[in-house]
Design an enzyme around this catalytic site. Structure first.
Site, short mmCIF file in Angstrom:
data_model
loop_
_atom_site.label_atom_id
_atom_site.label_comp_id
_atom_site.label_asym_id
_atom_site.label_seq_id
_atom_site.Cartn_x
_atom_site.Cartn_y
_atom_site.Cartn_z
N HIS A 160 -0.55 33.64 -38.21
CA HIS A 160 -0.82 33.70 -36.77
C HIS A 160 -1.90 32.67 -36.42
CE1 HIS A 160 -1.00 35.53 -32.82
NE2 HIS A 160 -2.32 35.46 -32.90
N ASP A 195 3.15 44.95 -39.51
CA ASP A 195 3.50 46.35 -39.30
C ASP A 195 4.32 46.45 -38.01
OD1 ASP A 195 1.72 46.19 -37.20
OD2 ASP A 195 0.18 47.44 -38.13
C1 GAR Z 1 2.39 28.25 -36.16
O1 GAR Z 1 1.18 27.90 -35.52
C2 GAR Z 1 2.51 29.74 -36.29
O2 GAR Z 1 1.30 30.40 -36.52
C3 GAR Z 1 3.01 30.10 -34.91
O3 GAR Z 1 3.99 29.12 -34.66
C4 GAR Z 1 3.59 27.90 -35.28
C5 GAR Z 1 4.76 27.36 -36.08
O4 GAR Z 1 4.61 26.02 -36.40
N1 GAR Z 1 3.57 31.42 -34.91
C6 GAR Z 1 3.37 32.27 -33.93
O5 GAR Z 1 2.73 32.00 -32.93
C7 GAR Z 1 4.03 33.61 -34.12
N2 GAR Z 1 3.60 34.53 -33.13
P1 GAR Z 1 5.77 25.24 -37.18
O6 GAR Z 1 7.10 25.48 -36.46
O7 GAR Z 1 5.35 23.81 -37.18
O8 GAR Z 1 5.83 25.81 -38.59
#
Ligand code: GAR
Length: 184
Positions: free
Chosen positions: A104, A136
């Site tokens: 996250h 969870d």
């Molecule tokens: C990341 O920053 C991840 O933490 C976030 O999406 C991005 C994916 O980056 N996820 C969320 O916000 C989930 N709620 P990527 O597509 O370059 O791997």
């Protein structure tokens, strides 16, 4: 240890896991990459790394989608499911039946949800970062496993800040999965 990666978009976090495995830095087997977005770049990344891919597009009947995802993962029987940029909520049954971690882009319990970077900027925090946590039945409420922090710069936009957080996330997700690999 067998893992399945769930991702929805660009897939730079997934790529960091693929690379760590192929470089011999992470002793796991990536059994599959599952995306809910048929055109996501992460699917191409996975195919280029020789990883089996599955696409499960969201459908009007969400319960049916939950069931299909559950059935798919049950068939694969991974030891760990890694949500790495997966922009869907996993249902309670799923997180009861499988061990799931998520990356996250904020310091939970602060700024849960889909707009964590934007929310942290809007709140004016000077320090933010990333959290790897067990998933969870709530939204980003599971037990924290690891966190890493960084300073917010005065001229940061959501995009610049998110890019720097993602650099942290790529290292932390790999390091955290490594700590979950059984030692014997
Ligand atoms: C990341 O920053 C991840 O933490 C976030 O999406 C991005 C994916 O980056 N996820 C969320 O916000 C989930 N709620 P990527 O597509 O370059 O791997």
């Amino acid at each position: 240890m067998k893992i399945v990666i769930l991702a929805s978009g660009n897939g730079s976090l997934a790529q960091s896991i693929f690379d760590a495995v192929s470089d011999g830095e992470l002793p796991v087997e990536i059994s599959a990459l599952v995306s809910d977005q048929p055109n996501s770049y992460v699917l191409e990344r996975a195919r280029n790394s020789g990883i089996k891919t599955f696409v499960l597009e969201m459908q009007p009947n969400r319960a049916q989608w939950n069931e299909q995802l559950h059935d798919l993962i049950k068939t694969i029987q991974p030891d760990l499911v890694v949500s790495a940029g997966f922009m869907r909520i996993l249902d309670a049954n799923f997180v009861e039946d499988f061990r799931v971690i998520n990356s996250h882009p904020a310091l939970l319990p602060n700024f849960p949800g889909a707009h964590a970077v934007r929310d942290a900027l809007a709140a004016g925090v000077k320090v933010t970062g990333t959290t790897i946590h067990w998933v969870d039945a709530g939204v980003d409420t599971g037990e924290v496993i690891a966190q890493a922090t960084l300073d917010v710069e005065a001229d940061d936009t959501e995009e610049t800040l998110h890019e720097r957080i993602k650099i942290l996330e790529r290292g932390l997700i790999v390091a955290t999965i490594r700590t979950l690999v059984p030692t014997s």
